[in-house]
Design a protein around this motif. Structure first.
Motif, short mmCIF file in Angstrom:
data_model
loop_
_atom_site.label_atom_id
_atom_site.label_comp_id
_atom_site.label_asym_id
_atom_site.label_seq_id
_atom_site.Cartn_x
_atom_site.Cartn_y
_atom_site.Cartn_z
N GLY A 56 1.06 8.24 2.52
CA GLY A 56 2.44 7.93 2.21
C GLY A 56 3.20 9.19 1.86
O GLY A 56 2.62 10.28 1.83
N SER A 265 7.95 2.33 0.27
CA SER A 265 7.12 3.39 0.82
C SER A 265 6.05 2.82 1.73
O SER A 265 5.83 3.31 2.85
CB SER A 265 6.47 4.18 -0.32
N LEU A 266 5.37 1.76 1.28
CA LEU A 266 4.33 1.13 2.09
C LEU A 266 4.92 0.49 3.35
O LEU A 266 4.33 0.55 4.43
CB LEU A 266 3.59 0.06 1.28
N SER A 270 4.23 4.38 5.29
CA SER A 270 2.78 4.53 5.10
C SER A 270 2.03 4.39 6.42
O SER A 270 2.52 3.83 7.40
CB SER A 270 2.27 3.46 4.13
#
Length: 317
Positions: A56, A265-266, A270
């Motif tokens: 990430g 973020s994921l 990511s």
């Protein structure tokens, strides 16, 4: 949320181990190779090495482990996880190595983790030995059930010694089949825990329906035994995180600023990769959890707590 992700990935890997442009004969050949490899996997006692990488913008999580899964459904894994985390407010970076064990006991997968010289444990829904026996003797037709999630299978490589398959599956349907078998292996779990598990899987399955995962599976041409398996799990982790963000936008769940930032973020930045290499039959391999670890381990934090611990360490450095 992290606990749901771990449960889904861990249990689905246990169950699943592992192109439409092809002519009909080629597709039939690919399906035959797939079925032979799938059935051989159910009667395989070999050891394996696994690597999982999560990347990430400000973190890198890596898992390396050796393990053995026996035909009776029992399993043992031992390895190390590592976290590299950069606090975006202070720009301080921290690194932590986390030893762990995993074992299958009855109908549970038990994860043991050591942090700051203290062992903790987490129990996740697993598959009972009785259900494993049903798969092996044909009482339960897992193969045909699994086909509900398979969108296409192609034979990408075919040499004198090896065959390479590419399997594209629907994540949502995969989770539906997984949930069915976890429910059938309910064992001693309370009705409340079974209902919570079913609801969690149903929620993820609905949010990830139509999301595709691509599995590259290399097998021995003669024995049909697995040589390597690699999966790009990025669509899974991004699809799940985006589903959580959509649920938040609809007012169904609440996230604090830190949780929302992690899901964003994921969901959009990511990457998650899985790779397994089979090492052959190793009768003397010993990966069992040491008795002192089993006795001293306390009920543990989830992965969100691990991330928070590394974040806190970064703030103090």
């Amino acid at each position: 949320m992290w606990k749901k992700i771990i449960a889904a990935v861990g249990c689905s890997v246990l169950l699943w181990g592992g192109s439409s442009a092809y002519a009909a004969d080629d597709q039939q050949t690919a399906m035959t190779v797939y079925r032979d490899a799938y059935m051989a996997r159910l009667h395989d006692d070999r050891a394996a090495n696994t690597n999982i990488d999560l990347f990430g913008p400000n973190y890198h999580w890596e898992l390396n482990a050796d393990g053995q899964v026996l035909r009776n459904g029992s399993m043992h894994w031992h390895g190390e996880m590592s976290w590299d985390f950069t606090d975006q407010k202070t720009n301080a970076t921290s690194h932590e190595d986390i030893p762990f064990y995993v074992e299958q006991r009855d109908n549970l997968l038990i994860l043991y983790i050591q942090r700051e010289n203290t062992w903790s444990k987490m129990s996740l829904p697993g598959v009972s030995p009785e259900l494993i026996a049903s798969w092996n003797n044909g009482t339960v037709d897992l193969f045909n059930d699994s086909m509900q999630a398979i969108k296409r299978v192609s034979l990408e490589h075919d040499t004198d010694k090896m065959q390479g398959l590419r399997i594209v599956m629907d994540v949502g349907k995969m989770l539906q089949v997984t949930n069915k078998y976890l429910d059938e292996s309910k064992g001693k779990r309370s009705s409340e825990k079974r209902q919570a598990q079913q609801e969690a899987y149903a929620e993820m399955a609905q949010g990830l329906m139509g999301t595709e995962l691509t599995v590259d599976w290399v097998v021995d041409k003669t024995t049909h035994q697995t040589i390597t398996v690699s999966v790009d799990l990025t669509p899974f982790i991004r699809g799940y995180a985006q589903h959580i963000l959509n649920e938040m936008a609809a007012g169904k769940i609440k996230l604090n600023d830190e949780e929302r930032a992690m899901m964003e973020s994921l969901g959009y930045f990511s990457e998650l990769k899985f790779y397994m290499t089979y090492l052959g039959v190793k009768q003397n391999i010993n990966l069992t959890v040491p008795e002192e670890v089993r006795k001293s381990a306390e009920d543990m934090m989830n992965m969100k707590d691990i991330q928070k611990g590394v974040s806190d360490a970064a703030k103090k450095s």
